[in-house]
Scaffold this active site. Structure first.
Site, PDB file in Angstrom:
ATOM      1  N   HIS A 169       0.732  -1.228  -0.072  1.00 23.13           N
ATOM      2  CA  HIS A 169       0.087   0.202   0.093  1.00 23.13           C
ATOM      3  C   HIS A 169       0.718   1.464  -0.026  1.00 23.13           C
ATOM      4  O   HIS A 169       1.581   1.427   1.001  1.00 23.13           O
ATOM      5  CB  HIS A 169      -0.850  -0.035   1.278  1.00 23.13           C
ATOM      6  CG  HIS A 169      -1.815   1.249   1.395  1.00 23.13           C
ATOM      7  ND1 HIS A 169      -2.439   1.274   2.629  1.00 23.13           N
ATOM      8  CD2 HIS A 169      -2.130   1.790   0.398  1.00 23.13           C
ATOM      9  CE1 HIS A 169      -3.219   2.543   2.405  1.00 23.13           C
ATOM     10  NE2 HIS A 169      -3.263   2.959   0.936  1.00 23.13           N
TER      11      HIS A 169
ATOM     12  N   ASP B 205      -4.610   3.824  -5.045  1.00 23.21           N
ATOM     13  CA  ASP B 205      -4.950   3.926  -3.683  1.00 23.21           C
ATOM     14  C   ASP B 205      -6.142   4.862  -3.346  1.00 23.21           C
ATOM     15  O   ASP B 205      -6.004   6.158  -3.822  1.00 23.21           O
ATOM     16  CB  ASP B 205      -3.432   4.676  -3.088  1.00 23.21           C
ATOM     17  CG  ASP B 205      -3.381   4.886  -1.787  1.00 23.21           C
ATOM     18  OD1 ASP B 205      -4.574   4.532  -1.018  1.00 23.21           O
ATOM     19  OD2 ASP B 205      -2.408   5.133  -1.250  1.00 23.21           O
TER      20      ASP B 205
ATOM     21  N   TYR C 109       9.870  13.894 -12.372  1.00 26.96           N
ATOM     22  CA  TYR C 109      11.297  13.422 -12.569  1.00 26.96           C
ATOM     23  C   TYR C 109      11.614  12.875 -11.265  1.00 26.96           C
ATOM     24  O   TYR C 109      11.864  11.723 -10.972  1.00 26.96           O
ATOM     25  CB  TYR C 109      12.436  14.005 -13.040  1.00 26.96           C
ATOM     26  CG  TYR C 109      12.438  14.221 -14.607  1.00 26.96           C
ATOM     27  CD1 TYR C 109      12.638  13.012 -15.608  1.00 26.96           C
ATOM     28  CD2 TYR C 109      12.248  15.364 -15.426  1.00 26.96           C
ATOM     29  CE1 TYR C 109      12.536  13.105 -16.800  1.00 26.96           C
ATOM     30  CE2 TYR C 109      12.150  15.229 -16.833  1.00 26.96           C
ATOM     31  CZ  TYR C 109      12.143  14.386 -17.533  1.00 26.96           C
ATOM     32  OH  TYR C 109      12.485  14.324 -18.878  1.00 26.96           O
TER      33      TYR C 109
END
Lengths: 145, 145
Positions: free
Chosen positions: A22, A64, A113
């Site tokens: 998770h 999530d 990035y």
């Protein structure tokens, strides 16, 4: 191959998806991305479109829903169109697998990035479309699922 | 964990099941079996019943229908009952996942050891019932599946 599973879920990709817990994040990056030098472990799927990989990943990995955002594309550099066609494909794939519960968000290019380079794993795709990068945050499987 | 997949399909087990091809064999062996010294690579699932592992494996791995037999239990040593209760559990699991297309067969005890020790992978279970060993031969996923 395995029953009920996309053939794009290779041994290496299945391994990392199942090992993730998770909140762990997976970055699926395009063919121009400096994946190998980025830092995270890399799973290679050269020759395969990032959209196809996202479709395969989301077929087994929940996003999530404990947090406000769980899927992000990279915002294009100045001068490029802010809404690249591939973003719409990503939006539809998130909708397909999460049914409107989670929306595609975006992150400024350099922040993307930085975040992708801290992901649990990076999938180096064969995606040729520019800005074809996406970060996905793993959710939970509840006891009754 | 992953959507639609048994939690017993661990990263290591998923990896080897996906890496296996048509005709490769997996031996799921009981807690007394000398798995680590047997030869094949070993995936450990200590504490887990072999029947639960077989259920998880057959939920994603097709059995081979190109050959007359694709699932074998070990025949008990002389003096032991030739039909141990666990064989009936295995029979029901093969029926559940293959729907009568493939039947559970058996192999003489020493021939079983020889065959299991040439398997692609051996799963060391926590199975305490004696003769709780089974060999499964991987089948194919057809293009339209």
């Amino acid at each position: 191959m395995l029953k009920r599973l996309s053939p794009l879920l290779t041994p290496d990709l299945l391994y990392v998806l199942r090992a993730m817990g998770h909140g762990d994040e997976i970055a699926i990056v395009d063919a121009n991305y400096p994946a190998d030098s980025a830092g995270p472990q890399v799973v290679r799927l050269d020759g395969v479109a990032a959209t196809d990989i996202v479709d395969a990943v989301l077929s087994v990995m929940p996003l999530d829903d404990f947090v406000p955002e769980a899927a992000w594309h990279m915002q294009p550099a100045e001068g490029a169109s802010p809404d690249q066609p591939i973003f719409d494909d990503y939006r539809k794939l998130v909708e397909k697998h999460e049914g409107g519960k989670i929306k595609l968000s975006s992150i400024e290019r350099f922040a993307f990035y930085e975040r992708a380079n801290r992901a649990y794993v990076m999938v180096a795709s064969g995606e040729r479309r520019l800005y074809g990068n996406i970060i996905l945050k793993k959710g939970v499987i509840r006891p009754d699922e």
